[in-house]
Design an enzyme around this catalytic site. Structure first.
Site, short mmCIF file in Angstrom:
data_model
loop_
_atom_site.label_atom_id
_atom_site.label_comp_id
_atom_site.label_asym_id
_atom_site.label_seq_id
_atom_site.Cartn_x
_atom_site.Cartn_y
_atom_site.Cartn_z
N GLY A 15 -38.77 5.84 27.23
CA GLY A 15 -39.89 7.68 26.48
C GLY A 15 -41.23 6.51 26.19
O GLY A 15 -41.65 5.29 27.44
N ALA A 85 -40.82 4.92 17.11
CA ALA A 85 -39.22 5.68 16.79
C ALA A 85 -39.37 6.62 15.73
O ALA A 85 -39.58 7.02 15.21
CB ALA A 85 -37.69 4.97 16.07
N ASP A 90 -34.07 20.53 15.96
CA ASP A 90 -35.30 21.92 16.23
C ASP A 90 -34.34 23.06 15.86
O ASP A 90 -33.16 22.60 15.90
CB ASP A 90 -35.88 21.70 17.67
CG ASP A 90 -36.65 21.35 17.42
OD1 ASP A 90 -36.95 20.37 17.38
OD2 ASP A 90 -37.38 21.63 19.12
N TYR A 149 -39.53 18.66 11.41
CA TYR A 149 -40.27 17.83 12.46
C TYR A 149 -42.32 17.76 12.02
O TYR A 149 -42.00 17.04 12.36
CB TYR A 149 -40.11 18.09 14.45
CG TYR A 149 -40.64 17.20 14.63
CD1 TYR A 149 -39.93 15.53 15.29
CD2 TYR A 149 -42.34 17.29 15.41
CE1 TYR A 149 -40.99 14.75 16.96
CE2 TYR A 149 -42.82 16.74 16.51
CZ TYR A 149 -42.03 15.18 17.05
OH TYR A 149 -42.38 14.65 18.07
N LYS A 153 -44.04 15.16 10.61
CA LYS A 153 -44.81 13.49 11.62
C LYS A 153 -46.74 14.00 11.01
O LYS A 153 -47.30 13.48 11.02
CB LYS A 153 -45.17 14.55 12.61
CG LYS A 153 -43.76 14.01 13.84
CD LYS A 153 -44.02 12.56 13.78
CE LYS A 153 -43.33 12.44 14.97
NZ LYS A 153 -43.21 10.75 14.94
N GLY A 180 -49.98 15.03 22.27
CA GLY A 180 -49.56 16.75 22.93
C GLY A 180 -47.82 16.13 23.17
O GLY A 180 -47.54 15.29 23.54
N ILE A 182 -45.72 14.77 25.97
CA ILE A 182 -45.62 13.72 27.20
C ILE A 182 -44.16 14.06 28.00
O ILE A 182 -43.12 14.36 27.40
CB ILE A 182 -46.00 12.58 26.14
CG1 ILE A 182 -47.25 12.49 24.76
CG2 ILE A 182 -46.04 11.10 27.35
CD1 ILE A 182 -48.30 12.49 25.75
P1 NDP Z 1 -37.56 9.31 23.07
O1 NDP Z 1 -36.40 10.75 23.05
O2 NDP Z 1 -37.32 9.41 24.65
O3 NDP Z 1 -37.20 7.68 22.75
C1 NDP Z 1 -37.11 8.23 21.67
C2 NDP Z 1 -36.36 6.64 20.84
O4 NDP Z 1 -36.23 6.12 19.87
C3 NDP Z 1 -35.88 5.63 21.76
O5 NDP Z 1 -35.72 4.21 22.47
C4 NDP Z 1 -34.59 5.67 21.20
O6 NDP Z 1 -33.78 4.78 20.77
C5 NDP Z 1 -35.33 5.59 18.97
N1 NDP Z 1 -34.68 5.94 17.97
C6 NDP Z 1 -34.23 6.85 17.78
N2 NDP Z 1 -33.78 7.17 16.71
C7 NDP Z 1 -34.12 5.64 15.92
C8 NDP Z 1 -33.20 5.23 14.83
N3 NDP Z 1 -32.94 6.03 14.10
N4 NDP Z 1 -33.31 3.92 14.58
C9 NDP Z 1 -34.13 3.17 15.74
N5 NDP Z 1 -34.14 3.51 17.31
C10 NDP Z 1 -34.16 4.65 17.12
O7 NDP Z 1 -38.81 9.66 22.17
P2 NDP Z 1 -40.34 9.91 22.85
O8 NDP Z 1 -40.51 8.85 23.87
O9 NDP Z 1 -40.80 10.69 23.55
O10 NDP Z 1 -40.73 9.84 21.50
C11 NDP Z 1 -41.47 8.45 21.23
C12 NDP Z 1 -42.63 8.90 19.93
O11 NDP Z 1 -43.53 9.64 20.05
C13 NDP Z 1 -41.90 9.74 18.86
O12 NDP Z 1 -42.16 9.72 17.51
C14 NDP Z 1 -42.05 11.07 18.74
O13 NDP Z 1 -41.93 11.69 17.65
C15 NDP Z 1 -43.35 11.05 19.43
N6 NDP Z 1 -44.40 12.43 19.91
C16 NDP Z 1 -43.44 12.68 21.08
C17 NDP Z 1 -44.38 13.07 21.91
C18 NDP Z 1 -43.32 13.50 23.73
O14 NDP Z 1 -44.35 14.96 23.63
N7 NDP Z 1 -42.38 12.74 23.75
C19 NDP Z 1 -45.27 14.05 21.92
C20 NDP Z 1 -45.77 14.01 20.34
C21 NDP Z 1 -45.33 13.08 19.31
P3 NDP Z 1 -31.93 4.54 21.80
O15 NDP Z 1 -33.00 4.83 22.83
O16 NDP Z 1 -31.45 4.08 21.44
O17 NDP Z 1 -31.72 6.64 21.35
#
Ligand code: NDP
Length: 242
Positions: A15, A85, A90, A149, A153, A180, A182
């Site tokens: 992501g 991370a 929800d 969440y 945040k 926002g 993504i």
């Molecule tokens: P994804 O679910 O696509 O990826 C999450 C990543 O975090 C993965 O690499 C996952 O590892 C890792 N992760 C989750 N839990 C843990 C843990 N306990 N320890 C270590 N690594 C962990 O998420 P996004 O890319 O969508 O989101 C990234 C960040 O951006 C988050 O903080 C999210 O809240 C924030 N965000 C996202 C938005 C969106 O629209 N997507 C909007 C606003 C904020 P693994 O692959 O091993 O599961």
């Protein structure tokens, strides 16, 4: 010089985090990517990019201390930390279990402590550090169904403001990016009808791309971004909130 600097991206294998890892690598940083449990995605990411991956749970203090020690031994002292991370669990608050509440708080907010505390003294001693925290528009405005969440945040933003004041005189900046919506698996997991309603509220008429967040991280990570600290950069396609 960026070429010598080491960056740790938590959740850096999928992501938004994967885009950040790749973006920093393209700028010449030595990048280490953390992940939580998805070995398949992490191995595919490592094979594609050559970026070393480190599995540890960002919600667990001892695992973070050990993981960060390993990264610093293998890659080098960490100059740039991207606390990215995060998870969602929800549900309406009146039905929410304490387990869901705690899971989100530990991964999204405890991780601010567990991932930052083991390396900040090194940054302070070296007189340089960039700490970049990924919050969310829903931490700024609140979101029904996401009390856990939104609380976590919003907490990230308070943490950044306080730590920025403590760290400024040591050359360590602390900033937040509040994305926002993504287009990552996290958002694509939202049912399509709800997702379409969300997109209708975004003035740009589309979801953001992970690379658009990565670009802002590169900006805040730069050696010559030292006067920016304690700030929150919103990247949300023009969604307005008060
Ligand atoms: P994804 O679910 O696509 O990826 C999450 C990543 O975090 C993965 O690499 C996952 O590892 C890792 N992760 C989750 N839990 C843990 C843990 N306990 N320890 C270590 N690594 C962990 O998420 P996004 O890319 O969508 O989101 C990234 C960040 O951006 C988050 O903080 C999210 O809240 C924030 N965000 C996202 C938005 C969106 O629209 N997507 C909007 C606003 C904020 P693994 O692959 O091993 O599961």
């Amino acid at each position: 010089m960026a070429q010598e600097r080491v960056a740790l991206v938590t959740g850096g294998t999928r992501g938004i985090g994967a885009a950040i890892s790749k973006g920093l690598q393209a700028k010449g940083y030595k990048v280490a990517a953390n992940y939580g449990g998805n070995d398949e995605a992490a191995n595919a990411f490592k094979a594609e990019t050559g970026i070393p991956v480190f599995k540890f749970d960002v919600g667990d203090m001892a695992s973070c201390e050990e993981g960060i020690r390993k990264i610093e031994a293998e890659v080098g002292p960490i100059d740039i930390l991207v606390n990215n991370a995060g998870i969602t669990r929800d549900g309406a608050f009146h039905k929410m279990t304490f387990e869901k509440w705690q899971a989100v708080i530990r991964t999204n907010l405890d991780s601010m402590f567990t991932c930052t505390r083991p390396l900040i003294e090194g940054m302070r001693n070296r007189g340089f550090g960039r700490i970049i925290l990924i919050s969310s528009i829903n931490g700024q405005k609140g979101q029904a169904g996401q009390t856990n969440y939104s609380a976590a945040k919003a907490g990230v933003i308070g943490f950044a403001k306080a730590l920025a004041q403590e760290s400024a005189s040591k050359g360590v900046t602390v900033n937040v990016i509040a994305p926002g919506y993504i287009a990552t698996e996290m958002v694509m997991a939202v049912p399509e009808d709800i997702r379409n309603k969300i997109i209708a509220t975004i003035p740009t008429g589309r979801l953001g791309e992970a690379e658009e967040i990565a670009r802002a991280v590169e900006y805040l990570a730069a050696d010559d971004s030292g006067f920016i600290t304690g700030s929150t950069l919103t990247i949300n396609g023009g969604q307005y909130f008060t």
